[in-house]
Structures are given as C-alpha cells and as structure tokens.
Motif scaffolding. Structure first.
Motif, PDB file in Angstrom:
ATOM      1  N   VAL A  96       0.840  -1.193   0.000  1.00  0.00           N
ATOM      2  CA  VAL A  96       0.000   0.000   0.000  1.00  0.00           C
ATOM      3  C   VAL A  96       0.885   1.256   0.000  1.00  0.00           C
ATOM      4  O   VAL A  96       1.742   1.400   0.862  1.00  0.00           O
ATOM      5  CB  VAL A  96      -0.931   0.007   1.230  1.00  0.00           C
ATOM      6  N   HIS A 165     -14.776  -0.623  -9.087  1.00  0.00           N
ATOM      7  CA  HIS A 165     -14.020   0.308  -8.231  1.00  0.00           C
ATOM      8  C   HIS A 165     -14.762   0.574  -6.930  1.00  0.00           C
ATOM      9  O   HIS A 165     -14.161   0.610  -5.857  1.00  0.00           O
ATOM     10  CB  HIS A 165     -13.735   1.622  -8.966  1.00  0.00           C
ATOM     11  N   ARG A 166     -16.065   0.757  -7.020  1.00  0.00           N
ATOM     12  CA  ARG A 166     -16.849   1.006  -5.814  1.00  0.00           C
ATOM     13  C   ARG A 166     -16.744  -0.175  -4.846  1.00  0.00           C
ATOM     14  O   ARG A 166     -16.538  -0.003  -3.652  1.00  0.00           O
ATOM     15  CB  ARG A 166     -18.315   1.263  -6.176  1.00  0.00           C
ATOM     16  N   GLN A 168     -14.322  -2.414  -4.710  1.00  0.00           N
ATOM     17  CA  GLN A 168     -12.945  -2.466  -4.203  1.00  0.00           C
ATOM     18  C   GLN A 168     -12.737  -1.451  -3.087  1.00  0.00           C
ATOM     19  O   GLN A 168     -12.155  -1.750  -2.053  1.00  0.00           O
ATOM     20  CB  GLN A 168     -11.954  -2.220  -5.347  1.00  0.00           C
ATOM     21  N   GLU A 169     -13.223  -0.253  -3.298  1.00  0.00           N
ATOM     22  CA  GLU A 169     -13.037   0.817  -2.315  1.00  0.00           C
ATOM     23  C   GLU A 169     -13.864   0.607  -1.048  1.00  0.00           C
ATOM     24  O   GLU A 169     -13.547   1.174  -0.007  1.00  0.00           O
ATOM     25  CB  GLU A 169     -13.371   2.166  -2.952  1.00  0.00           C
ATOM     26  N   SER A 170     -14.886  -0.239  -1.113  1.00  0.00           N
ATOM     27  CA  SER A 170     -15.721  -0.487   0.068  1.00  0.00           C
ATOM     28  C   SER A 170     -14.956  -1.224   1.159  1.00  0.00           C
ATOM     29  O   SER A 170     -15.311  -1.134   2.333  1.00  0.00           O
ATOM     30  CB  SER A 170     -16.967  -1.287  -0.316  1.00  0.00           C
ATOM     31  N   GLY A 171     -13.911  -1.969   0.763  1.00  0.00           N
ATOM     32  CA  GLY A 171     -13.156  -2.745   1.738  1.00  0.00           C
ATOM     33  C   GLY A 171     -13.961  -3.903   2.307  1.00  0.00           C
ATOM     34  O   GLY A 171     -13.603  -4.468   3.335  1.00  0.00           O
ATOM     35  N   ARG A 172     -15.020  -4.277   1.642  1.00  0.00           N
ATOM     36  CA  ARG A 172     -15.896  -5.329   2.183  1.00  0.00           C
ATOM     37  C   ARG A 172     -16.019  -6.531   1.239  1.00  0.00           C
ATOM     38  O   ARG A 172     -16.869  -7.386   1.441  1.00  0.00           O
ATOM     39  CB  ARG A 172     -17.268  -4.753   2.484  1.00  0.00           C
ATOM     40  N   THR A 173     -15.178  -6.595   0.226  1.00  0.00           N
ATOM     41  CA  THR A 173     -15.260  -7.736  -0.687  1.00  0.00           C
ATOM     42  C   THR A 173     -14.423  -8.886  -0.138  1.00  0.00           C
ATOM     43  O   THR A 173     -13.469  -8.691   0.612  1.00  0.00           O
ATOM     44  CB  THR A 173     -14.762  -7.372  -2.096  1.00  0.00           C
TER      45      THR A 173
END
Length: 182
Positions: A96, A165-166, A168-173
């Motif tokens: 990161v 992208h949405r 991925q950015e949620s951090g919940r996948t």
C-alpha cells in the motif's frame, strides 16, 4: 506470519501461499463471514480486529516473540499496527502506498525492516518482466495442481468498471473482483 485482511483479494492468496511454504499463519478479519473464510483457507489464528486487541493476540499466539513477517495489505493505521507486531530481525511488507512514517523508527530497536512491494513495476517501467512472468507461472502451476484456490466474489463487465471500483473501495469484498474484458 501475520497477514492483515486475510479474506481480501491479496490476503486470501497470501494465507494459502504462506501455508504452502510451511508458515504458521495469523490473520486479521473483521466480520463473521471473513473470519470463516480465513479459517477455511488454513489460517492458524484469526483475529477479529474490530473486537480484539491485535497486538495482545499476536503476542499470545507467538509466546511473546511476535512475527517474523507481517504482510500489510491495508495501510494507514494498520501499517503502524504492523510495526508493533513484527519481531526481532523481522520484516514488515506492505503493498500500500502512502504509509505513515511517524512510528517507523520503532523498527530500529528490533533490527526489523520494511519492504515496499509494487507489482506494477515490470509493466510500467519494463524492469525485469521475466521475474514477474516466472512468479505468475509458479502461481499458475499451484492453481492447476489445486494447491492454490483463488476466490472470485464478483465478475463485472468492463462497461461497469465503476461498480468494480466502488466494490474495491468499500473494503468489504471477499477474494478477487474480476473485470470481464470480452
């Protein structure tokens, strides 16, 4: 080895690769379903980072020695947490960018190091693309042999890339998001 976000796109593969190489794996997860995924992948210890003291659990699981390797796939405060979980002569690896550096000097007293890994280097700068190719060939062989099992949680058409992208950015996948080009 401590792997943060063990059910994520990189973390779920890191757990499996670490187990293939004989490592004792501690991982973090924050929901019942992600904790279950980490356990199913072979993690020896799964820490619910939302409800447990990660450093205390790592200290207990390692009998005070902490971890030889800490793999940070999250960044931010998780990177700082990683610094507290790495043991003497250990290594913190992060994928990161933009890591906080205000606590990095804590590694000095442990003779520990930080390794920054950016997988895009061969493609962007044509630096040793054979190395990445060889790594991907090895991963392909592990998948073909059934030793490494990627989790694909979403398949999204290219025209819906914004949705990928949405997610991925949620951090919940859980696992990977695959974008179907054709």
């Amino acid at each position: 080895v401590l792997i943060h976000a063990g059910a994520g796109g990189v973390g779920h593969l890191a757990i499996q690769l670490a187990k293939i190489h004989g490592c004792n794996v501690i991982t973090t997860a924050g929901r019942g379903e992600t904790i279950a995924v980490c356990k199913s992948l072979g993690a020896d210890e799964v820490i619910d980072y939302r409800n447990e003291d990660v450093v205390a659990r790592v200290t207990d699981a390692t009998k005070g020695k902490l971890c030889s390797v800490v793999f940070d796939t999250v960044g931010g405060e998780t990177f700082n947490l990683s610094l507290r979980c790495v043991g003497y002569y250990g290594r913190v690896v992060t994928i990161v960018p933009g890591i906080p550096t205000d606590k990095i000097n804590s590694l000095f007293a442990k003779s520990a190091s930080v390794h920054l890994e950016y997988m895009g280097i061969p493609t962007m700068f044509n630096v040793d693309p054979q190395r990445q190719g060889a790594t991907l060939m090895q991963i392909g062989k592990l998948i073909a042999a059934g030793k490494l099992k990627p989790i694909v949680s979403h398949r999204i058409k290219l025209e819906n890339l914004a949705e990928a992208h949405r997610l991925q950015e949620s951090g919940r996948t859980i696992g990977k998001i695959v974008v179907q080009v054709k």
